[in-house]
Scaffold this motif. Sequence first.
Motif, PDB file in Angstrom:
ATOM      1  N   LEU A  23       0.813  -1.210   0.000  1.00  0.00           N
ATOM      2  CA  LEU A  23       0.000   0.000   0.000  1.00  0.00           C
ATOM      3  C   LEU A  23       0.848   1.262   0.000  1.00  0.00           C
ATOM      4  N   ASP A  24       1.969   1.216   0.717  1.00  0.00           N
ATOM      5  CA  ASP A  24       2.781   2.432   0.843  1.00  0.00           C
ATOM      6  C   ASP A  24       4.189   2.056   1.290  1.00  0.00           C
ATOM      7  N   ILE A  25       5.157   2.835   0.843  1.00  0.00           N
ATOM      8  CA  ILE A  25       6.527   2.709   1.338  1.00  0.00           C
ATOM      9  C   ILE A  25       6.732   3.796   2.375  1.00  0.00           C
ATOM     10  N   ILE A  26       6.758   3.396   3.644  1.00  0.00           N
ATOM     11  CA  ILE A  26       6.879   4.355   4.737  1.00  0.00           C
ATOM     12  C   ILE A  26       8.279   4.967   4.765  1.00  0.00           C
ATOM     13  N   LYS A  27       9.278   4.111   4.613  1.00  0.00           N
ATOM     14  CA  LYS A  27      10.668   4.567   4.550  1.00  0.00           C
ATOM     15  C   LYS A  27      11.383   3.750   3.491  1.00  0.00           C
ATOM     16  N   PRO A  28      11.882   4.396   2.440  1.00  0.00           N
ATOM     17  CA  PRO A  28      12.529   3.642   1.357  1.00  0.00           C
ATOM     18  C   PRO A  28      13.872   3.065   1.777  1.00  0.00           C
ATOM     19  N   SER A  29      14.207   1.961   1.178  1.00  0.00           N
ATOM     20  CA  SER A  29      15.492   1.297   1.421  1.00  0.00           C
ATOM     21  C   SER A  29      16.653   2.139   0.914  1.00  0.00           C
ATOM     22  N   ASP A  30      17.801   1.953   1.532  1.00  0.00           N
ATOM     23  CA  ASP A  30      19.022   2.606   1.036  1.00  0.00           C
ATOM     24  C   ASP A  30      19.419   2.071  -0.343  1.00  0.00           C
ATOM     25  N   HIS A  31      18.885   0.887  -0.699  1.00  0.00           N
ATOM     26  CA  HIS A  31      19.200   0.295  -2.007  1.00  0.00           C
ATOM     27  C   HIS A  31      18.286   0.823  -3.116  1.00  0.00           C
ATOM     28  N   ARG A  32      17.292   1.608  -2.753  1.00  0.00           N
ATOM     29  CA  ARG A  32      16.297   2.093  -3.722  1.00  0.00           C
ATOM     30  C   ARG A  32      16.810   3.347  -4.436  1.00  0.00           C
ATOM     31  N   ILE A  33      16.615   3.401  -5.746  1.00  0.00           N
ATOM     32  CA  ILE A  33      17.003   4.551  -6.557  1.00  0.00           C
ATOM     33  C   ILE A  33      15.808   4.994  -7.404  1.00  0.00           C
ATOM     34  N   PRO A  34      15.810   6.232  -7.883  1.00  0.00           N
ATOM     35  CA  PRO A  34      14.739   6.656  -8.794  1.00  0.00           C
ATOM     36  C   PRO A  34      14.843   5.869 -10.108  1.00  0.00           C
ATOM     37  N   SER A  35      13.710   5.441 -10.621  1.00  0.00           N
ATOM     38  CA  SER A  35      13.705   4.714 -11.894  1.00  0.00           C
ATOM     39  C   SER A  35      13.669   5.701 -13.050  1.00  0.00           C
ATOM     40  N   ILE A  36      14.371   5.363 -14.142  1.00  0.00           N
ATOM     41  CA  ILE A  36      14.326   6.207 -15.341  1.00  0.00           C
ATOM     42  C   ILE A  36      13.193   5.780 -16.271  1.00  0.00           C
ATOM     43  N   ALA A  53       0.362  -1.976 -18.460  1.00  0.00           N
ATOM     44  CA  ALA A  53       1.036  -0.742 -18.056  1.00  0.00           C
ATOM     45  C   ALA A  53       1.367   0.038 -19.319  1.00  0.00           C
ATOM     46  N   ASN A  54       0.601   1.057 -19.597  1.00  0.00           N
ATOM     47  CA  ASN A  54       0.693   1.790 -20.858  1.00  0.00           C
ATOM     48  C   ASN A  54       2.022   2.540 -20.931  1.00  0.00           C
ATOM     49  N   MET A  55       2.934   2.076 -21.781  1.00  0.00           N
ATOM     50  CA  MET A  55       4.292   2.626 -21.759  1.00  0.00           C
ATOM     51  C   MET A  55       4.539   3.521 -22.977  1.00  0.00           C
ATOM     52  N   SER A  56       5.483   4.436 -22.796  1.00  0.00           N
ATOM     53  CA  SER A  56       5.900   5.295 -23.900  1.00  0.00           C
ATOM     54  C   SER A  56       7.395   5.181 -24.174  1.00  0.00           C
ATOM     55  N   ASN A  57       8.144   4.712 -23.180  1.00  0.00           N
ATOM     56  CA  ASN A  57       9.591   4.632 -23.357  1.00  0.00           C
ATOM     57  C   ASN A  57      10.159   3.520 -22.477  1.00  0.00           C
ATOM     58  N   CYS A  58      10.142   2.288 -22.984  1.00  0.00           N
ATOM     59  CA  CYS A  58      10.718   1.167 -22.234  1.00  0.00           C
ATOM     60  C   CYS A  58      12.234   1.251 -22.295  1.00  0.00           C
ATOM     61  N   VAL A  59      12.887   1.254 -21.129  1.00  0.00           N
ATOM     62  CA  VAL A  59      14.325   1.514 -21.087  1.00  0.00           C
ATOM     63  C   VAL A  59      15.172   0.267 -21.334  1.00  0.00           C
ATOM     64  N   ILE A  60      14.544  -0.919 -21.414  1.00  0.00           N
ATOM     65  CA  ILE A  60      15.348  -2.109 -21.704  1.00  0.00           C
ATOM     66  C   ILE A  60      15.339  -2.460 -23.187  1.00  0.00           C
ATOM     67  N   GLN A  61      14.392  -1.906 -23.948  1.00  0.00           N
ATOM     68  CA  GLN A  61      14.370  -2.200 -25.373  1.00  0.00           C
ATOM     69  C   GLN A  61      14.962  -1.026 -26.157  1.00  0.00           C
ATOM     70  N   PRO A  76      23.323  -1.180 -18.244  1.00  0.00           N
ATOM     71  CA  PRO A  76      22.244  -2.172 -18.165  1.00  0.00           C
ATOM     72  C   PRO A  76      20.900  -1.710 -18.729  1.00  0.00           C
ATOM     73  N   TYR A  77      20.939  -0.974 -19.827  1.00  0.00           N
ATOM     74  CA  TYR A  77      19.724  -0.505 -20.481  1.00  0.00           C
ATOM     75  C   TYR A  77      19.834  -0.732 -21.984  1.00  0.00           C
ATOM     76  N   ARG A  78      18.678  -0.673 -22.667  1.00  0.00           N
ATOM     77  CA  ARG A  78      18.609  -0.744 -24.144  1.00  0.00           C
ATOM     78  C   ARG A  78      19.258  -2.014 -24.692  1.00  0.00           C
ATOM     79  N   TYR A  79      19.193  -3.087 -23.937  1.00  0.00           N
ATOM     80  CA  TYR A  79      19.886  -4.299 -24.359  1.00  0.00           C
ATOM     81  C   TYR A  79      18.994  -5.290 -25.086  1.00  0.00           C
ATOM     82  N   ARG A  80      17.686  -5.169 -24.962  1.00  0.00           N
ATOM     83  CA  ARG A  80      16.790  -6.238 -25.414  1.00  0.00           C
ATOM     84  C   ARG A  80      16.514  -6.124 -26.910  1.00  0.00           C
TER      85      ARG A  80
END
Length: 453
Positions: free
Chosen positions: A61-74, A157-165, A126-130
């Motif tokens: 439902l919610d992330i009360i405190k994010p992990s130190d391993h968490r980063i913003p997704s592109i 999930a309606n996408m406009s810019n998949c970062v792995i393809q 680790p992007y645009r590899y697929r």
Amino acid sequence: MDISVKIGDILEGEVIDINYEGGGVVKKDNFTIFLDKGLIGDIVKYRVVKVKKTYGIGKLLDIIKPSDHRIPSICNTSEECGGCPFQFFKYTNQLKWKEEKVKKDIEKIGRLDANIVKHIIGMEEPYRYRNNVQIPVGFKDGEIAIGFYESGSYNIANMSNCVIQTEISNEIIKTIKNFMKEYNLKPYDRKNKTGNIRHIGIRTNENNKAMVIIVTGSRNLPYSKELIRILTENFKDIISIYQNINSGNGPVVYGKKFKKLYGEDKIVDCIGDLKFSISPNSFFQVNRVQTKILYDKVKEYMDLKSEDIIFDLYCGIGTISLYMARQAKKVYGVEIVEEAIKDARENAHLNNIENVEFICGSSEKILPELKEKGIKVDKIVVDPPRKGCEKQVLDTIIEMNPERIVYVSCNPSTLARDLKHLSESVYKVKEIQLLDMFPGSIHTECVVRIERA
């Protein structure tokens, strides 16, 4: 166990691990609950949606405190998309988790020493590899949506810019969506058997050339000439367009019927200095950069000699067979899919390699036939699908008694099961090298060196 957790409970806790589907794992009074999302170290709020005897299922439902391993997704759809659950995970931590996951499987399922597992080889970028994607088409909020499914559902999930393809794949998808809107083409509805387009497949090669496959629910593809014109005018690098017809209700993306609408029959891609001609539905590794590293490791583990007779089981279109052939006396590739064998033979001709023979049939049937012909195998490589090798195949390999086996796997759990079976015979598992073929996902590729004791 006295279970204090009930369906509907809203609870809080720290994610202590990640499950094999990419969601978080939490504990409530020593009772394990598997979440749909969450990273190790997140403090989360979740709702319990299912309770079994030994575990529960929860929805984040919610992330009360994010992990130190968490980063913003592109990626702009990573909150919804189930294709890449690790987009929020620092890449170094992705690699660490994958390595630990394999070690656990090797120890618990394979009953082997985890020290034989070598550090995972990751990607610099680790992007645009697929190079191969199949994207679902449907409706979302009354509008045409094209994108991967949301985690744990068939909602898109309606996408406009998949970062792995590749970028051209993203642009082609946008163009097809606009075409569908302009010409009033509807996504296919499996239940009512109405509409037209159900998936879009795109293959790209190292030169960024593209093959496009439009998957329809029936033979009818209205305005196909207009679609061909729009795609080829907008993308000079599209070399081939197919329609695939799939009227089934199951999860299989492609039906049996492919109809070429434009251009070349196949797309040609490269691994190292070898060229491979690829049909619309042929298996070809999705990560070109890591595949070169993987195949080099296969050759290293095979320790090829000029007098070696090699069997390549589940050979597909012959990529590994041809990659080894120049260092061996003879390679026999075995594959049950007839179309793949045809491609393999074409690829041998394309690369002027003559010391290979590709045979269509099941490994458990073909191996004894080769033995009866007096062909003694020195070394065997296997690269099975995710379900691993059939027990009969493993038993046949043991009976053939090669001096060395190299096992390539994209599923550590079934790999560990098969290694246990082999190690209970005359074979010893010497080393397992991990490669990150699928950054952003939970999946890992393994290549294993196995020697006769």
